[in-house]
Design an enzyme around this catalytic site. Structure first.
Site, PDB file in Angstrom:
ATOM      1  NE  ARG A  50      -2.637   0.057   3.468  1.00  0.00           N
ATOM      2  CZ  ARG A  50      -2.208   0.599   4.730  1.00  0.00           C
ATOM      3  NH1 ARG A  50      -1.621   1.810   4.237  1.00  0.00           N
ATOM      4  NH2 ARG A  50      -2.164  -0.343   5.169  1.00  0.00           N
ATOM      5  CE1 TYR A 103     -18.035  11.529 -14.335  1.00  0.00           C
ATOM      6  CE2 TYR A 103     -17.334  11.313 -12.524  1.00  0.00           C
ATOM      7  CZ  TYR A 103     -17.795  11.117 -13.267  1.00  0.00           C
ATOM      8  OH  TYR A 103     -18.159   9.804 -12.937  1.00  0.00           O
ATOM      9  CG  ASP A 175      -9.738  16.224 -13.680  1.00  0.00           C
ATOM     10  OD1 ASP A 175      -9.662  16.020 -14.948  1.00  0.00           O
ATOM     11  OD2 ASP A 175     -10.615  15.715 -13.086  1.00  0.00           O
ATOM     12  CE  LYS A 200     -13.500   8.097 -17.901  1.00  0.00           C
ATOM     13  NZ  LYS A 200     -13.374   8.329 -16.589  1.00  0.00           N
TER      14      LYS A 200
HETATM   15  O1  P1T Z   1     -13.859   7.641 -13.519  1.00  0.00           O
HETATM   16  P1  P1T Z   1     -12.794   7.822 -12.592  1.00  0.00           P
HETATM   17  O2  P1T Z   1     -11.329   7.199 -13.217  1.00  0.00           O
HETATM   18  O3  P1T Z   1     -13.174   7.808 -11.241  1.00  0.00           O
HETATM   19  O4  P1T Z   1     -12.553   9.535 -12.919  1.00  0.00           O
HETATM   20  C1  P1T Z   1     -13.106  10.445 -12.371  1.00  0.00           C
HETATM   21  C2  P1T Z   1     -13.059  11.156 -13.111  1.00  0.00           C
HETATM   22  C3  P1T Z   1     -12.718  12.942 -13.299  1.00  0.00           C
HETATM   23  N1  P1T Z   1     -12.369  13.440 -14.537  1.00  0.00           N
HETATM   24  C4  P1T Z   1     -12.830  13.199 -15.145  1.00  0.00           C
HETATM   25  C5  P1T Z   1     -12.684  14.500 -16.469  1.00  0.00           C
HETATM   26  C6  P1T Z   1     -13.587  12.614 -15.170  1.00  0.00           C
HETATM   27  O5  P1T Z   1     -14.183  12.625 -16.601  1.00  0.00           O
HETATM   28  C7  P1T Z   1     -13.662  11.481 -14.467  1.00  0.00           C
HETATM   29  C8  P1T Z   1     -14.734  10.141 -14.657  1.00  0.00           C
HETATM   30  N2  P1T Z   1     -15.494  10.364 -16.178  1.00  0.00           N
HETATM   31  C9  P1T Z   1     -16.209   9.665 -16.416  1.00  0.00           C
HETATM   32  C10 P1T Z   1     -16.899   8.166 -15.895  1.00  0.00           C
HETATM   33  C11 P1T Z   1     -17.126   9.615 -17.915  1.00  0.00           C
HETATM   34  O6  P1T Z   1     -17.798   9.819 -18.532  1.00  0.00           O
HETATM   35  O7  P1T Z   1     -17.340  11.355 -17.653  1.00  0.00           O
END
Ligand code: P1T
Length: 387
Positions: A50, A103, A175, A200
C-alpha cells in the site's frame, strides 16, 4: 527527452545490474509485503505494497515525467485521487472555488460527500477569470479547474487563474483528464497540482480504472504522499501495468483522436439535425484562440446538441460502431447522454442552468477509421428520428 521518448522510457529502465535480468518491461510485482534484513531499514526500498510497490513506482515516475512534475502519485481511480487530494490539503471550514462545468462524479463527491465534513464549494463560470477572483473568501484554500470541461468542452485560462490564485495564496488544481499530458501541461502554466483519471486517455483501452496526482511542490507532495498511504486508495500492480503500457502509445493515439475528432466536429457542425457543436478545434468555439494558446491539439471529445425535434433515444439506438456507454478516452468511440448518464447526479435545475439538456450528446471519438465513424453517425441520422 521529448514527450514520445519519455512516454516509453521514463520510469522503466532495464535492470542490467548484477542479479537483474534486463527486462525492458517493468514486471507486475504482486508481493503485498517486502522482506528486510534489518529491523529498522527496508532492504530493497519497499516495506508494504500500500505504501509503495515497484510497478506503481514505475508508473508514478512515468506520469510525473509526462506532466513535467517532480512527483507522481497513482490511485485506484480518478475519484480516489480527488478524494485524497482534498482530504490531504483541506480542513473543516475551508472553501473551494470550482469551475461549474465538470465531471458529474466530481460534483457528487464535493456536494454529497465532502460537504458532510465541513467543506464548502462555490461553483463559478471560470471561462471568466474575474468570476474566480470574485468568489474568493477569507476561508478559500483551493481553486479546482477542469479544462476542457466535461461535458461542454469549455476552457479556462490556466495561466490567468493560477496567477490570481497565487496572489491570494490559494492552491490551483487542474483536472487534465480531457486533454491528457500530451496536449496540455497545467504545471507549466502555473498550476500547483494536476489530477488525472487514468481510466481515460492514459490507460487508453477502456480496460482499467485509475487516477493520478502530479505535483512539483515538496510540501504539497509530502502531504499527498502521506495521505496516499494513510487513506490507502491505491491501484493494484496489474492496474499500474496497464496504465504504464497505455502511456507508451499516448502520443500516437492522441494524434489520431485529434485528427478524427476535428473531422467529425466539422461534419456535425453543418448537419441539419444538429443544433450546435462544442469542440475547441472549431473556429466557432468561443475559446478557440485560448485552445490554440494553451493546448497543442484540441482532443478527442466533442459534445453536440441535437435539434429539439430530434429524439436522442432513437438516434442513439441506431448507432452500430459507436457504443452507447459512459467513460471516454479509449481507442473505441463511445457516445453518452450526459443528462441521464455521467451527469445524472446533478439536479435537473443545475443541469438546465449549465446547459446539460436531454438533447446534448457527448462523443468520445476513438481511433477507428474516421470515414467509418462518419458513416455510422450518418446512417443513424437517416430515416425518422423525430419524436
Ligand atoms: O472514473 P474515475 O477514474 O474515478 O475518474 C473520475 C473522473 C475525473 N475527472 C474527469 C474529467 C472524468 O471525466 C472522470 C470520469 N468520467 C467519466 C466516467 C465519464 O464518463 O465522464
Amino acid at each position: 527527452m521529448k514527450f514520445s521518448t519519455k512516454a516509453i522510457h521514463c520510469g522503466e529502465e532495464p535492470n542490467l545490474k548484477e542479479g537483474g535480468c534486463g527486462d525492458v518491461v517493468t514486471p507486475i510485482h504482486l508481493a503485498s509485503t517486502f522482506a528486510r534484513t534489518e529491523i529498522d531499514k527496508p532492504t530493497g526500498g519497499y516495506e508494504y505494497a500500500r505504501t509503495g510497490n515497484p510497478t506503481r513506482k514505475a508508473l508514478e515516475k512515468r506520469l510525473a515525467s509526462l506532466e513535467n512534475a517532480k512527483y507522481g502519485l497513482a490511485f485506484a481511480s480518478g475519484l480516489a485521487a480527488e478524494t485524497t487530494l482534498i482530504l490531504a490539503l483541506l480542513r473543516n471550514g475551508d472553501h473551494v472555488i470550482v469551475f461549474e462545468d465538470l465531471y458529474g462524479g466530481t460534483r457528487r463527491l464535493f456536494d454529497r460527500t465532502l460537504t458532510n465534513f465541513g467543506l464548502e464549494f462555490t461553483y463559478v463560470d471560470a471561462t471568466r477569470p474575474e468570476k474566480v477572483e470574485g468568489a474568493i473568501k477569507s476561508n478559500t484554500k483551493l481553486v479546482w479547474l477542469e479544462t476542457p470541461t466535461n461535458p461542454l468542452l469549455k476552457l479556462c485560462d490556466i495561466k490567468a487563474i493560477s496567477k490570481i490564485a497565487k496572489e491570494h495564496r490559494l492552491i490551483t488544481a487542474v483536472d487534465n483528464t480531457f486533454a491528457s499530458p500530451y496536449l496540455q501541461n497545467p504545471l507549466n502554466l502555473g498550476a500547483d497540482i494536476v489530477v488525472h483519471s487514468t481510466t481515460k486517455y492514459l490507460g487508453g483501452h477502456s480496460d482499467v480504472v485509475g487516477g493520478a496526482i502530479l505535483v512539483s511542490n515538496d510540501e504539497l507532495y509530502a502531504k499527498l504522499k502521506f495521505n496516499q498511504n494513510a487513506i490507502g486508495a491505491v491501484p493494484s500492480p496489474f492496474d499500474c501495468f496497464l496504465v504504464l503500457r497505455g502511456t507508451k502509445t499516448l502520443a500516437l493515439r492522441m494524434d489520431r483522436h485529434n485528427y478524427n475528432a476535428l473531422r467529425l466536429a466539422e461534419y456535425l457542425n453543418t448537419h441539419p439535425q444538429v443544433e450546435k457543436v462544442n469542440y475547441p478545434g472549431l473556429k466557432t468555439h468561443p475559446q478557440h484562440e485560448l485552445a490554440k494558446k494553451q493546448m497543442t491539439g484540441f482532443g478527442g471529445i466533442i459534445s453536440f446538441y441535437l435539434k429539439n425535434n430530434v429524439d436522442a433515444k432513437i438516434f442513439l439506438s441506431k448507432l452500430k460502431i459507436i457504443a452507447l456507454a459512459e467513460s471516454l478516452g479509449g481507442v473505441e468511440s463511445l457516445i453518452n447522454q450526459p443528462a441521464s448518464m455521467t451527469h445524472a447526479s446533478l439536479t435537473q435545475k443545475e443541469r438546465d442552468r449549465i446547459g446539460i439538456t436531454n438533447n446534448l450528446l457527448r462523443l468520445s471519438v476513438g481511433i477507428e477509421d474516421v470515414e467509418d465513424l462518419k458513416a455510422d453517425l450518418e446512417q443513424a441520422f437517416q430515416g425518422d428520428n423525430y419524436a
